[in-house]
Design an enzyme around this catalytic site. Structure first.
Site, PDB file in Angstrom:
ATOM      1  N   HIS A 120      39.775  66.547  73.062  1.00 31.85           N
ATOM      2  CA  HIS A 120      38.596  66.410  73.911  1.00 31.85           C
ATOM      3  C   HIS A 120      38.314  64.937  74.186  1.00 31.85           C
ATOM      4  CE1 HIS A 120      37.161  66.473  69.732  1.00 31.85           C
ATOM      5  NE2 HIS A 120      36.161  65.690  70.133  1.00 31.85           N
ATOM      6  N   GLU A 129      39.466  65.414  63.937  1.00 36.49           N
ATOM      7  CA  GLU A 129      39.011  64.724  65.144  1.00 36.49           C
ATOM      8  C   GLU A 129      40.261  64.503  65.977  1.00 36.49           C
ATOM      9  OE1 GLU A 129      36.405  64.047  66.675  1.00 36.49           O
ATOM     10  OE2 GLU A 129      34.765  63.413  65.371  1.00 36.49           O
ATOM     11  N   HIS A 133      34.345  70.837  66.308  1.00 41.98           N
ATOM     12  CA  HIS A 133      35.033  70.140  65.216  1.00 41.98           C
ATOM     13  C   HIS A 133      35.295  71.100  64.055  1.00 41.98           C
ATOM     14  CE1 HIS A 133      33.155  66.766  67.461  1.00 41.98           C
ATOM     15  NE2 HIS A 133      34.382  66.283  67.299  1.00 41.98           N
ATOM     16  N   GLU A 156      40.862  63.091  69.822  1.00 42.92           N
ATOM     17  CA  GLU A 156      40.120  62.612  70.982  1.00 42.92           C
ATOM     18  C   GLU A 156      40.932  61.675  71.863  1.00 42.92           C
ATOM     19  OE1 GLU A 156      35.641  62.715  69.109  1.00 42.92           O
ATOM     20  OE2 GLU A 156      36.701  60.801  69.057  1.00 42.92           O
ATOM     21  N   CYS A 197      29.763  55.952  68.680  1.00 40.42           N
ATOM     22  CA  CYS A 197      30.788  56.829  69.246  1.00 40.42           C
ATOM     23  C   CYS A 197      30.061  57.989  69.909  1.00 40.42           C
ATOM     24  CB  CYS A 197      31.690  57.409  68.162  1.00 40.42           C
ATOM     25  SG  CYS A 197      32.515  56.228  67.130  1.00 40.42           S
ATOM     26  N   HIS A 199      30.622  61.656  72.814  1.00 42.81           N
ATOM     27  CA  HIS A 199      31.433  62.522  73.658  1.00 42.81           C
ATOM     28  C   HIS A 199      30.950  62.448  75.097  1.00 42.81           C
ATOM     29  CE1 HIS A 199      31.873  64.291  69.619  1.00 42.81           C
ATOM     30  NE2 HIS A 199      33.124  64.451  70.015  1.00 42.81           N
ATOM     31  N   GLU A 221      21.896  56.189  69.953  1.00 43.90           N
ATOM     32  CA  GLU A 221      22.346  56.132  68.561  1.00 43.90           C
ATOM     33  C   GLU A 221      21.806  54.921  67.812  1.00 43.90           C
ATOM     34  OE1 GLU A 221      26.376  56.852  67.557  1.00 43.90           O
ATOM     35  OE2 GLU A 221      26.515  58.627  68.830  1.00 43.90           O
TER      36      GLU A 221
END
EC number: 5.3.3.2
Length: 183
Positions: free
Chosen positions: A33, A118, A26, A120, A68, A70, A88
């Site tokens: 991504h 960001e 980032h 995505e 959120c 990845h 999380e």
């Protein structure tokens, strides 16, 4: 054991094209991504929203959806949700149920006030918890609150600047609003 967390990069066709170290990806020139967003409801139908930790590289301290994350190499979005959301928000994996993809083709690009990007491919999920006693991960979540979905939708519409840009954009989709406001 290698503790370096990787993200999966995407090409212009939305196909995996390699990996990058998450802590380095980032920047002001973030590559496209893979990620996910998830909205979690409790047994009363309330929706969990979280305030991002102040230490987050992008949008610190901003209110956003429940969680959120990845994708790791070789992982499906559903597997990433099942792995990352419990971490999380602080529940055991078996207490996260009814994972469903609502916006499979969602993607976005946003730039924060410091120029950090960001970008995505970010399918959007809903899920439920069987126990709403949560112990959020401090490195991810500053605070959390359960809200009525219709009140959140109204708040985001009225004051979008108070929420993450991806959540604002996601809630513009009727399919997600319907999924969040119906049982």
């Amino acid at each position: 054991m290698n503790d370096v967390e990787l993200v999966v990069l995407a090409d212009e066709f939305g196909k995996p094209s390699g990996t990058a170290v998450k802590s380095e990806v980032h920047t002001t020139d973030t590559p496209l991504h893979f990620a996910f967003s998830c909205y979690v409801r409790n047994n009363k139908g309330d929706l969990l929203i979280t305030r991002r930790a102040l230490s987050k590289k992008t949008w610190p301290g901003v209110w956003t959806n429940s969680a959120c994350g990845h994708l790791m190499p070789g992982e499906t979005p559903e597997q990433a949700v099942a792995r990352r959301v419990p971490h999380e928000i602080g529940i055991s994996q078996d207490k996260l149920v009814n994972i469903a993809c609502v916006l499979p083709d969602f993607s976005y690009r946003a730039v924060d006030s410091r120029g950090i990007v960001e970008w995505e491919i970010c399918p959007v999920f809903t899920a439920a918890v069987t126990d709403d006693a949560l112990l959020p991960e401090a490195e991810e979540v500053d605070s959390l609150v359960w809200v009525e979905p219709s009140k959140l939708i109204h708040a985001v519409h009225s004051a979008p600047f108070a929420f993450s840009p991806w959540m604002v954009e996601q809630l513009q989709h009727e399919a997600l609003r319907t999924a969040l406001t119906t049982s």
